[in-house]
Design a protein around this motif. Sequence first.
Motif, PDB file in Angstrom:
ATOM      1  N   LEU A   1       1.003  -3.188 -13.183  1.00 15.86           N
ATOM      2  CA  LEU A   1       1.269  -2.184 -12.153  1.00 15.86           C
ATOM      3  C   LEU A   1       0.224  -2.207 -11.043  1.00 15.86           C
ATOM      4  O   LEU A   1       0.563  -2.129  -9.860  1.00 15.86           O
ATOM      5  N   VAL A   2      -1.055  -2.338 -11.416  1.00 17.56           N
ATOM      6  CA  VAL A   2      -2.076  -2.338 -10.358  1.00 17.56           C
ATOM      7  C   VAL A   2      -2.067  -3.646  -9.573  1.00 17.56           C
ATOM      8  O   VAL A   2      -2.267  -3.657  -8.358  1.00 17.56           O
ATOM      9  N   SER A   3      -1.803  -4.762 -10.257  1.00 18.04           N
ATOM     10  CA  SER A   3      -1.783  -6.042  -9.540  1.00 18.04           C
ATOM     11  C   SER A   3      -0.548  -6.167  -8.662  1.00 18.04           C
ATOM     12  O   SER A   3      -0.551  -6.902  -7.662  1.00 18.04           O
ATOM     13  N   GLY A   4       0.521  -5.416  -9.001  1.00 16.64           N
ATOM     14  CA  GLY A   4       1.738  -5.450  -8.195  1.00 16.64           C
ATOM     15  C   GLY A   4       1.633  -4.639  -6.915  1.00 16.64           C
ATOM     16  O   GLY A   4       2.479  -4.786  -6.029  1.00 16.64           O
ATOM     17  N   GLY A   5       0.630  -3.781  -6.843  1.00 13.89           N
ATOM     18  CA  GLY A   5       0.423  -3.002  -5.623  1.00 13.89           C
ATOM     19  C   GLY A   5       1.538  -2.024  -5.319  1.00 13.89           C
ATOM     20  O   GLY A   5       1.846  -1.754  -4.150  1.00 13.89           O
ATOM     21  N   PHE A   6       2.140  -1.439  -6.348  1.00 15.93           N
ATOM     22  CA  PHE A   6       3.264  -0.524  -6.137  1.00 15.93           C
ATOM     23  C   PHE A   6       2.784   0.791  -5.534  1.00 15.93           C
ATOM     24  O   PHE A   6       1.881   1.428  -6.054  1.00 15.93           O
ATOM     25  N   ALA A   7       3.412   1.197  -4.480  1.00 14.37           N
ATOM     26  CA  ALA A   7       3.084   2.490  -3.875  1.00 14.37           C
ATOM     27  C   ALA A   7       3.609   3.637  -4.733  1.00 14.37           C
ATOM     28  O   ALA A   7       3.064   4.739  -4.715  1.00 14.37           O
ATOM     29  N   ASP A   8       4.658   3.362  -5.499  1.00 16.48           N
ATOM     30  CA  ASP A   8       5.286   4.387  -6.333  1.00 16.48           C
ATOM     31  C   ASP A   8       5.761   3.714  -7.617  1.00 16.48           C
ATOM     32  O   ASP A   8       6.744   2.977  -7.608  1.00 16.48           O
ATOM     33  N   VAL A   9       5.064   3.964  -8.736  1.00 19.70           N
ATOM     34  CA  VAL A   9       5.409   3.269  -9.976  1.00 19.70           C
ATOM     35  C   VAL A   9       6.632   3.867 -10.658  1.00 19.70           C
ATOM     36  O   VAL A   9       7.028   3.403 -11.729  1.00 19.70           O
ATOM     37  N   SER A  10       7.243   4.889 -10.046  1.00 19.34           N
ATOM     38  CA  SER A  10       8.484   5.431 -10.604  1.00 19.34           C
ATOM     39  C   SER A  10       9.705   4.647 -10.150  1.00 19.34           C
ATOM     40  O   SER A  10      10.817   4.907 -10.613  1.00 19.34           O
ATOM     41  N   GLN A  11       9.497   3.674  -9.257  1.00 20.51           N
ATOM     42  CA  GLN A  11      10.619   2.895  -8.737  1.00 20.51           C
ATOM     43  C   GLN A  11      10.998   1.749  -9.680  1.00 20.51           C
ATOM     44  O   GLN A  11      10.195   1.300 -10.496  1.00 20.51           O
ATOM     45  N   SER A  12      12.212   1.255  -9.530  1.00 21.20           N
ATOM     46  CA  SER A  12      12.754   0.272 -10.473  1.00 21.20           C
ATOM     47  C   SER A  12      12.006  -1.056 -10.439  1.00 21.20           C
ATOM     48  O   SER A  12      11.937  -1.753 -11.453  1.00 21.20           O
ATOM     49  N   ASP A  13      11.440  -1.428  -9.281  1.00 22.59           N
ATOM     50  CA  ASP A  13      10.745  -2.712  -9.234  1.00 22.59           C
ATOM     51  C   ASP A  13       9.492  -2.692 -10.109  1.00 22.59           C
ATOM     52  O   ASP A  13       9.115  -3.718 -10.680  1.00 22.59           O
ATOM     53  N   ALA A  14       8.851  -1.539 -10.246  1.00 24.44           N
ATOM     54  CA  ALA A  14       7.691  -1.424 -11.135  1.00 24.44           C
ATOM     55  C   ALA A  14       8.124  -1.606 -12.581  1.00 24.44           C
ATOM     56  O   ALA A  14       7.473  -2.327 -13.358  1.00 24.44           O
ATOM     57  N   ARG A  15       9.218  -0.981 -12.966  1.00 29.98           N
ATOM     58  CA  ARG A  15       9.729  -1.135 -14.331  1.00 29.98           C
ATOM     59  C   ARG A  15      10.130  -2.577 -14.596  1.00 29.98           C
ATOM     60  O   ARG A  15       9.889  -3.117 -15.686  1.00 29.98           O
ATOM     61  N   ALA A  16      10.725  -3.221 -13.605  1.00 29.56           N
ATOM     62  CA  ALA A  16      11.141  -4.615 -13.761  1.00 29.56           C
ATOM     63  C   ALA A  16       9.950  -5.521 -14.029  1.00 29.56           C
ATOM     64  O   ALA A  16       9.988  -6.389 -14.914  1.00 29.56           O
TER      65      ALA A  16
END
Length: 421
Positions: free
Chosen positions: A124-139
Amino acid sequence: MAQVWRAVSEALWAMCAADSMSMPVHWYYNISDIRRDYGGWISGFNSPRGKHPSSILSLSNTAGSGRTAWSSGNQQPDVIGNLILHDKLPLWKSSGGSIHYHQGLHSGDNTLNLLCSLRAARTLVSGGFADVSQSDARAAVLSDYVQFLTTPGSHNDTYAESCHRSFFADWQESRPTSPRQAKKMHSRGTAASRLGFCSDCLCLVLQVLAFAEKRSKQKLSLPSADSQLDAIGCLPTVLPFILLSASANEEQAVSAAVEFVKLTHPHPKVPEYVSVYSQAMHAVLGGADVRQQAEEALRRLGTWDTCQSFSRQTARFPASSEERLRVHQGAVNHLGLACYTKGAMTSLFYLAHEFHDDPRGGILANTNCGGENCNRGAALGALLGAGGLYSGAFIPQEWKEELRDAQEFIPDILKEMSVAL
């Protein structure tokens, strides 16, 4: 804001400490066995003994969730030894019995569930997600999870609980890895392309998510849910999503946790339990009082009055005394010693209430209460660690130095967090 992220740091260290502390005596249901096997109550990290006094590993279903006896008509191929835990099948099928669930781990190591949690946080931190509730974070997290568990030699643990075995039993049936299936995933229009995957890799990442979403809908629509998925192991699974939503609002943090747990623990009761824990954890990260949050959670679980009766008993004895520990052990035995979420969460919040300003004491008490102390401990440790940042109570520095897996993961996670800030 910097203080909130320091609370996240302390939560990570304390969750790993609590899991590793409990690992040698995980699922010790007769607490006298703890003293016998380790020469007294646990007070530091240990390697597990070769034999476990109450192990039922040989009864566990190697082809999916639950125990073998519950699925005697199931002719599915083994998941253990084929897809995950590639060299561990002989231990699961050993006729000798009493095999320790965490054979292969050493002092300061973390269990498989915590390794998955640490990897999720790193993803999650390496992906740089602005919002980890979104589907791309889960993917992204699910893709790394599948790769990790299906890669031989990726970890040394012997046990994988039902949520993992169930997931890969269903995965084994569909094998969602073909290029034809993957190309269909482009139509989802997800934001996962921001992760920088090549086209083929991105297809596979989305494919894993699509499989998990379809599986979740199917499981949640069944008239009879798999009770083995209603387990406290759901909390370490979602902790990275809560911790990395520390600067977001409560609704976003809860959504991040709930939407992910539906994919790993698709049981109708689990989202509500995860919501209760997520709200408390998010509040504590922001500086809320651990004791107050524990009381509110226990009231929501309908178990506050029962917990209060044990609290009154502990008040009769000195802190850190053997007599007080016995009360805590009796409380956890009564409130919830096993893995089922409501009971285990009640025990977790009872201990959080009692040790609200003492992370070290809470972690040790949790370990010496036995039962499902690893997953319960990880969730408890995160609460007490985060709260300790605001009260000035920290786990010992030497504990952090002895945590082998945490030392590998947490500094990198914190470095990525600092870059993001």
